[in-house]
Design a protein around this motif. Structure first.
Motif, PDB file in Angstrom:
ATOM      1  N   SER A 143      -9.021   0.464  31.428  1.00 35.68           N
ATOM      2  CA  SER A 143      -9.572   1.217  32.560  1.00 35.68           C
ATOM      3  C   SER A 143     -10.225   0.325  33.590  1.00 35.68           C
ATOM      4  O   SER A 143     -10.477   0.743  34.712  1.00 35.68           O
ATOM      5  N   GLY A 144     -10.524  -0.897  33.247  1.00 40.77           N
ATOM      6  CA  GLY A 144     -11.144  -1.798  34.210  1.00 40.77           C
ATOM      7  C   GLY A 144     -11.334  -3.169  33.610  1.00 40.77           C
ATOM      8  O   GLY A 144     -10.935  -3.446  32.470  1.00 40.77           O
ATOM      9  N   ALA A 145     -11.967  -4.060  34.365  1.00 44.39           N
ATOM     10  CA  ALA A 145     -12.111  -5.444  33.932  1.00 44.39           C
ATOM     11  C   ALA A 145     -12.877  -5.570  32.619  1.00 44.39           C
ATOM     12  O   ALA A 145     -12.620  -6.464  31.820  1.00 44.39           O
ATOM     13  N   LEU A 146     -13.836  -4.673  32.383  1.00 48.12           N
ATOM     14  CA  LEU A 146     -14.645  -4.784  31.167  1.00 48.12           C
ATOM     15  C   LEU A 146     -13.863  -4.436  29.911  1.00 48.12           C
ATOM     16  O   LEU A 146     -14.342  -4.656  28.800  1.00 48.12           O
ATOM     17  N   GLY A 147     -12.663  -3.879  30.061  1.00 48.19           N
ATOM     18  CA  GLY A 147     -11.808  -3.670  28.900  1.00 48.19           C
ATOM     19  C   GLY A 147     -11.030  -4.913  28.530  1.00 48.19           C
ATOM     20  O   GLY A 147     -10.311  -4.931  27.538  1.00 48.19           O
TER      21      GLY A 147
END
Length: 247
Positions: A115-119
């Motif tokens: 879903s985003g960079a933190l994934g």
């Protein structure tokens, strides 16, 4: 993404070129993902909107694209030399971009199905987390070297130089940890500041030949390397072997 269908140059699997084996999950512990994320940390960027990784070796760019997908663009760039900004060099530059539809998984979720960079293997401060690739230190370190390292022949001393340069001192400290744990004895210097505001360190010249040889040993078996960088190492080793201090 299949296990072995992508090849380094995008040809069909029936061609005689080496196939690049990749896992279905781009974050799984695997030699290919270790090489990719090492290279990305050295010469790329991860944000919520996308991923970019840069190389000046076309075949390496094709390998990175085979591992993670995305779009490749070719350009020519002129930049300052990291150790001395009074010197510039012009070289080919291949940029792999992953974002939006290019990085979406089968459910249409963002970057590489996340879903985003933190994934991805980054934290909220932009630091990389490499724990999943701990069994593939050589590929991870090779990716880092090709992303932010240099290999050269030092004509003044007749030795081979291997160094790492990056704006992120913590990343270079991690590279030092990998080198300290590798199976060859490769002492290295402390981090120093560059004239461009970043940091660098070098492997001791006496250890550089053995370290470089180990780093690229058997790399043809996986295809996870930049041919131009390996040629540079081989040429530098040959020059060092033939060096005569009286010349």
């Amino acid at each position: 993404m299949s296990e072995t269908e992508p090849t380094a140059d995008g040809r069909d699997a029936d061609d005689d070129r080496l196939e690049i084996a990749v896992p279905s999950d781009p974050l799984a512990g695997h030699p290919a993902t270790a090489y990719f994320w090492g290279h990305l940390a050295g010469s790329g960027d991860v944000s919520d909107s996308g991923i970019e990784v840069v190389t000046n070796d076309e075949e390496s760019a094709q390998v990175l694209a085979a591992i993670a997908g995305g779009d490749l663009e070719h350009d020519t760039t002129t930049r300052d030399y990291a150790h001395d900004t009074s010197i510039t060099r012009t070289e080919d530059e291949y940029t792999l971009s992953i974002g939006g539809d290019e990085g979406a998984g089968s459910d249409g979720a963002g970057l590489l199905g996340r879903s985003g960079a933190l994934g991805l293997p980054v934290d909220g401060r932009g630091n990389y987390r490499f724990g999943a690739f701990s069994n593939y230190d050589r590929e991870l370190l090779r990716g880092l070297l090709e992303g932010c390292g240099t290999i050269c022949f030092k004509s003044s001393s007749g030795t081979v130089g291997i160094s790492f340069v990056h704006d992120d001192g913590a990343l270079l400290e991690f590279a030092q940890e990998l080198i300290a744990e590798c199976p060859v004895d490769a002492p290295y210097g402390d981090l120093s500041e560059t004239s461009s505001g970043g940091y660098w360190f070098g492997v001791d010249d006496d250890a550089a030949p053995e370290f470089g040889t180990w780093l690229y040993e058997n790399c043809e078996e996986t295809g996870l390397f930049a041919p131009s960088r390996r040629r540079k190492l081989e040429q530098s080793l040959e020059q060092a072997s033939a060096y005569d201090g009286d010349d």
